[in-house]
Design a protein around this motif. Structure first.
Motif, PDB file in Angstrom:
ATOM      1  N   UNK B 205       0.898  -1.189  -0.034  1.00 45.31           N
ATOM      2  CA  UNK B 205       0.098  -0.039   0.021  1.00 45.31           C
ATOM      3  C   UNK B 205       0.883   1.024   0.055  1.00 45.31           C
ATOM      4  N   UNK B 206       1.859   1.116   0.731  1.00 42.47           N
ATOM      5  CA  UNK B 206       2.795   2.283   0.856  1.00 42.47           C
ATOM      6  C   UNK B 206       3.371   2.515  -0.673  1.00 42.47           C
ATOM      7  N   UNK B 207       3.813   1.416  -1.134  1.00 38.73           N
ATOM      8  CA  UNK B 207       4.252   1.340  -2.616  1.00 38.73           C
ATOM      9  C   UNK B 207       3.451   2.315  -3.603  1.00 38.73           C
ATOM     10  N   UNK B 208       1.997   1.745  -3.472  1.00 37.46           N
ATOM     11  CA  UNK B 208       0.947   2.350  -4.407  1.00 37.46           C
ATOM     12  C   UNK B 208       0.711   3.617  -4.069  1.00 37.46           C
ATOM     13  N   UNK B 213       1.512   8.798  -6.767  1.00 39.66           N
ATOM     14  CA  UNK B 213       2.237  10.299  -6.527  1.00 39.66           C
ATOM     15  C   UNK B 213       2.786  10.747  -8.021  1.00 39.66           C
ATOM     16  N   UNK B 214       3.427   9.463  -8.834  1.00 38.84           N
ATOM     17  CA  UNK B 214       4.212  10.100  -9.862  1.00 38.84           C
ATOM     18  C   UNK B 214       3.435  10.152 -11.100  1.00 38.84           C
ATOM     19  N   UNK B 300      -0.236   9.960   6.948  1.00 44.49           N
ATOM     20  CA  UNK B 300      -0.129  11.354   6.755  1.00 44.49           C
ATOM     21  C   UNK B 300       1.475  11.798   5.857  1.00 44.49           C
ATOM     22  N   UNK B 301       2.313  10.998   6.447  1.00 41.36           N
ATOM     23  CA  UNK B 301       3.845  11.441   5.935  1.00 41.36           C
ATOM     24  C   UNK B 301       3.543  10.874   4.501  1.00 41.36           C
ATOM     25  N   UNK B 302       3.104   9.888   4.054  1.00 36.26           N
ATOM     26  CA  UNK B 302       3.274   8.999   2.703  1.00 36.26           C
ATOM     27  C   UNK B 302       2.370  10.263   1.850  1.00 36.26           C
ATOM     28  N   UNK B 303       1.038  10.477   2.423  1.00 31.63           N
ATOM     29  CA  UNK B 303       0.262  11.511   1.584  1.00 31.63           C
ATOM     30  C   UNK B 303       0.955  12.897   1.302  1.00 31.63           C
ATOM     31  N   UNK B 304       1.756  13.412   2.350  1.00 28.09           N
ATOM     32  CA  UNK B 304       2.367  14.674   1.741  1.00 28.09           C
ATOM     33  C   UNK B 304       3.412  14.251   0.878  1.00 28.09           C
ATOM     34  N   UNK B 305       4.249  13.106   1.312  1.00 27.71           N
ATOM     35  CA  UNK B 305       5.401  12.868   0.243  1.00 27.71           C
ATOM     36  C   UNK B 305       5.122  12.585  -1.113  1.00 27.71           C
ATOM     37  N   UNK B 306       3.945  12.269  -1.406  1.00 36.75           N
ATOM     38  CA  UNK B 306       3.257  11.828  -2.622  1.00 36.75           C
ATOM     39  C   UNK B 306       2.743  13.116  -3.299  1.00 36.75           C
ATOM     40  N   UNK B 307       2.641  14.031  -2.681  1.00 28.01           N
ATOM     41  CA  UNK B 307       2.485  15.468  -3.281  1.00 28.01           C
ATOM     42  C   UNK B 307       1.140  15.895  -2.957  1.00 28.01           C
ATOM     43  N   UNK B 316      -8.308  14.849  -9.905  1.00 29.37           N
ATOM     44  CA  UNK B 316      -7.586  13.986 -10.290  1.00 29.37           C
ATOM     45  C   UNK B 316      -6.792  12.967  -9.403  1.00 29.37           C
ATOM     46  N   UNK B 317      -6.355  13.735  -8.335  1.00 31.97           N
ATOM     47  CA  UNK B 317      -5.676  13.235  -7.385  1.00 31.97           C
ATOM     48  C   UNK B 317      -6.305  12.345  -6.253  1.00 31.97           C
ATOM     49  N   UNK B 318      -7.492  12.102  -6.593  1.00 34.06           N
ATOM     50  CA  UNK B 318      -8.266  11.324  -5.744  1.00 34.06           C
ATOM     51  C   UNK B 318      -7.656   9.774  -6.039  1.00 34.06           C
ATOM     52  N   UNK B 319      -6.999   9.463  -6.973  1.00 33.69           N
ATOM     53  CA  UNK B 319      -6.517   8.478  -7.157  1.00 33.69           C
ATOM     54  C   UNK B 319      -5.253   8.011  -5.993  1.00 33.69           C
ATOM     55  N   UNK B 320      -4.516   9.084  -5.535  1.00 34.93           N
ATOM     56  CA  UNK B 320      -3.435   9.161  -4.345  1.00 34.93           C
ATOM     57  C   UNK B 320      -4.533   8.899  -3.137  1.00 34.93           C
ATOM     58  N   UNK B 321      -5.379   9.910  -2.968  1.00 35.85           N
ATOM     59  CA  UNK B 321      -6.076   9.847  -1.812  1.00 35.85           C
ATOM     60  C   UNK B 321      -6.656   8.222  -1.622  1.00 35.85           C
ATOM     61  N   UNK B 322      -7.240   7.705  -2.522  1.00 31.56           N
ATOM     62  CA  UNK B 322      -7.715   6.349  -2.261  1.00 31.56           C
ATOM     63  C   UNK B 322      -6.549   5.396  -1.999  1.00 31.56           C
ATOM     64  N   UNK B 323      -5.431   5.758  -2.499  1.00 32.58           N
ATOM     65  CA  UNK B 323      -4.327   4.715  -1.767  1.00 32.58           C
ATOM     66  C   UNK B 323      -3.967   5.142  -0.479  1.00 32.58           C
ATOM     67  N   UNK B 324      -3.866   6.392  -0.112  1.00 39.42           N
ATOM     68  CA  UNK B 324      -3.786   6.982   1.246  1.00 39.42           C
ATOM     69  C   UNK B 324      -4.587   6.338   2.351  1.00 39.42           C
ATOM     70  N   UNK B 325      -5.994   6.251   1.707  1.00 42.04           N
ATOM     71  CA  UNK B 325      -7.043   5.473   2.530  1.00 42.04           C
ATOM     72  C   UNK B 325      -6.867   4.099   2.827  1.00 42.04           C
TER      73      UNK B 325
END
Lengths: 260, 451
Positions: B205-208, B213-214, B300-307, B316-325
């Motif tokens: 999940x961290x990897x995702x 984020x990229x 929190x940390x991974x979310x901020x690091x992912x941008x 469009x960044x909801x895809x990152x948010x889903x991974x954070x959740x």
């Protein structure tokens, strides 16, 4: 040497919850293998790409509830070598077939003040009431391993191995104690087709009939047993009017207990 | 390409340019919907997310069913998020009976919900949404070039499904949830296998989060009204108050006073609007933006690091948010399993009484509100269900109106795909959104409400 053409698979949706076609995406271990063996020609839930028919195998989810869908299923049938229905909606009309028991005019007057906006048929009907169906896979939802079995059976020209005996057999096979005799919990297992693996009894509850009637079920006898356990007629009506309410044997039994 | 899609670019006598972008059947969403967009002289004149999913009338046939049947029946509204329906309905019924359930049963409910979030989010991220960012028709085509991403995602999704199956009996329409608790609760030893898998899940999940984020994100931020649950201590699932970033702070049972549904001609699903401020946004992005401080430190940390910022305004960044959740849900599942002690009884016994109950839970796609009136026999007299997608419909259409001018230079086929992607930002579940009984009809500004 010419490579043999991969069989074309299509997935179609009518009135439903999407759960049965999701079963295909829930085959996490098998999905990429299945996708390698067939050409997924139409599966909108998973892909934008659409290839024209005819299709070797069409999987149909959902029941017919609108005039437009009653037309659409004929086109799909014409374009499909084999047509298989997946799940209780496509096979028995689904939970939305509960409308079939209402006084339709009264029902419509509650719901539709402006029928010109929404088209809906009076009844929710299984696919087989409209076109010829090659095979009906039961369940609400279907069992994904049965789905893999049925797909591979049709692609290899053999009959699928999906037993029509009752859930009781599955209880015996998994060594589950009978909830009805041991604990006095009313159970639809004796008249319901196997396929789930006797899940509910294994979780200490009575079967509620997801896979519909078994082959030649004795529903009147089961109703007598339910009454001995304290169930009344309205309880029996609700029990048989579940996700396979419009399957003939369950429909007849629920009507037999209706207070008129 | 998709058959049945039409594109027209015409010039009329006045030299006006007209474009019509039409998607007859939206792919990679759950349920049946389409899109109709009209553009004139590079200006968007009309946007319609058409929903033609046939209505199934759940609120109608719930009448005269036993209150205990609601979790099994309403689960069938959606095969992708049945737990959400089961959780909202059991909480509404328990609310009617004046009951609040704590202890291990409450924890197991959160655990099964973690499973559903993981399964549903990863399905959307990897199978439905990511192919848009990378230009593939589907995840199967994407798997040829990115095999590890798709394979890892499938395994992560499977772990979510395994959690649901362990607690619920099966992944779709689980059979173990009941009003008052469960039919059967697992012994602590039954979690041994899944607990080991969750270590791998956490890493994946961290990897995702890092990978999403990229992805390339269009520069598109909106000033949304976010609405979600908020709990005093936890990231929200089934309890808390309904809050927004424009001043809403209400108890769940006040929902009907603050929100209203209206019916538009092009949709068999009702649009739900906030009475004072119109359209609003529910789902992962709203939850995240209103509850960032309730996430675990790692999430929190991974979310901020992912941008991501602490408030995410780019859909469009909801895809990152889903991974954070997803990452959060894996950690929450680990916490629950590690602290689990088997309760003495799987459920609280219940006596029906005449009452009305409200329940609201955070489905993967956002708040899902249920209201039931039951009589002293336990029979349902009236039911109301408001799913997340009907609440987001107006916001989706608004996004398209705002977004298209930025992409107006694209040729039709690309613009169409861009629009589809914008709709998929919301992970719309059309099967869910369409099952109403009450009809509010809006024609020429005159609203007609029917019971």
């Amino acid at each position: 040497m010419v490579q043999p053409r991969k069989p074309k698979l299509a997935v179609w949706k009518f009135a439903s919850c999407d759960g049965c076609q999701l079963s295909l995406l829930d085959c996490e271990d098998e999905l990429l293998a299945v996708a390698g063996a067939v050409d997924i020609a139409n599966f909108p839930e998973a892909s934008r790409a659409v290839a024209k028919g005819p299709y070797d195998l069409s999987l149909v989810e959902g029941s017919i509830t609108t005039p437009h869908d009653a037309e659409r299923i004929h086109k799909i049938r014409r374009n499909s070598k084999y047509l298989i229905t997946i799940g209780a909606c496509a096979t028995a009309g689904g939970i939305q077939a509960l409308r079939n028991f209402q006084d339709v005019r009264e029902f419509i007057s509650i719901v539709y003040a402006h029928p010109e906006y929404i088209e809906s048929l009076k009844k929710s009907t299984p696919i087989a009431e409209h076109v010829f169906v090659d095979f009906e896979l039961r369940g609400c939802p279907i069992n994904k391993m049965q789905l893999v079995e049925v797909i591979s059976a049709f692609l290899n020209g053999r009959n699928p191995n999906t037993p029509r005996h009752s859930v009781c057999m599955e209880c015996k096979m998994r060594g589950a104690v009978c909830v009805m005799t041991a604990r006095g919990i009313p159970c639809l297992g004796p008249v319901t087709q196997a396929g789930c693996g006797a899940l509910c009894p294994a979780y200490n509850r009575g079967c509620y009939g997801c896979f519909g009637p078994m082959e030649t079920p004795n529903t009147p006898s089961l109703s007598k047993w339910w009454k001995k356990l304290g169930a009344n007629d309205p309880d029996l009506v609700r029990a048989f009017r579940g996700f396979n309410a419009y399957a003939e044997e369950f429909r007849r039994e629920s009507e037999a207990h209706e207070v008129r | 390409m998709k058959s049945g899609k039409k594109k027209k670019k015409t010039k009329n006598n006045n030299g006006n340019r007209r474009r019509r972008i039409k998607v007859n059947y939206m792919a990679r969403v759950e349920g049946e919907g389409g899109l109709d967009i009209r553009i004139r002289n590079d200006r968007v004149t009309d946007v319609k997310l058409r929903i033609f999913e046939p209505p199934r009338f759940f609120e109608a046939f719930l009448r005269d069913r036993m209150f205990t049947e609601a979790p099994d029946i309403t689960a069938r509204i959606c095969g992708i998020c049945p737990i959400a329906y089961q959780m909202s309905s059991v909480h509404a019924m328990e609310n009617a009976l004046g009951l609040s359930i704590g202890g291990p049963i409450r924890e197991l409910r959160r655990l099964i919900y973690c499973g559903e979030w993981i399964e549903s989010h990863v399905l959307h991220v990897a199978m439905l949404h990511a192919p848009d960012f990378l230009g593939y028709q589907d995840a199967i085509a994407m798997a040829k070039d990115h095999p590890d991403i798709v394979k890892n995602a499938l395994q992560l999704k499977k772990i979510g499904n395994d959690l649901v199956t362990l607690l619920g009996g099966r992944e779709i329409h689980p059979i173990n949830v009941r009003v008052g608790g469960f039919y059967r609760v697992p012994a602590k030893s039954e979690f041994k296998e899944i607990r080991e898998k969750l270590n791998w899940a956490l890493e994946t999940a961290v990897g995702m989060v890092r990978w999403t984020g990229t992805l390339p994100f269009p520069d598109f931020e909106q000033d949304y009204v976010f609405v979600s649950l908020r709990h005093p201590q936890e990231y929200p699932f089934c309890e808390g108050r309904l809050v927004s970033n424009n001043g809403l702070d209400i108890a769940i049972d006040e929902f009907p006073q603050h929100f209203e549904e209206s019916h538009v001609e092009h949709s068999t699903s009702l649009h739900c609007l906030k009475k004072d401020s119109g359209n609003y946004f529910v789902g992962p992005q709203a939850r995240y933006s209103l509850n960032f401080d309730r996430l675990t430190p790692l999430a929190q940390e991974e979310a901020l690091k992912a941008g991501l910022a602490k408030t995410c305004r780019n859909p469009f960044q909801s895809i990152i948010v889903r991974c954070v959740e997803t990452l959060w849900a894996v950690q929450e599942a680990i916490r629950i399993i590690d602290n689990y002690e088997m309760p003495d009884s799987p459920a609280v016994e219940l006596e029906p009484r005449a009452a009305t109950g409200h329940g609201c839970s955070e489905a993967p796609r956002g708040i899902l509100y249920h209201r039931y009136r039951i009589n002293d026999q336990g029979l349902i007299e009236d039911a109301e269900i408001i799913p997340p997608t009907s609440q987001n419909q107006a916001t989706i259409e608004n996004d398209l109106r705002e977004m298209i001018p930025k992409f107006i230079h694209l040729e039709d086929e690309k613009l169409k795909w861009q629009c589809e992607q914008a709709v998929r930002n919301y992970d719309p579940c059309i099967s869910c959104s369409c099952h109403f009984l009450r009809l509010n009809l809006d024609r020429d500004g005159a609203v007609v409400s029917l019971p």
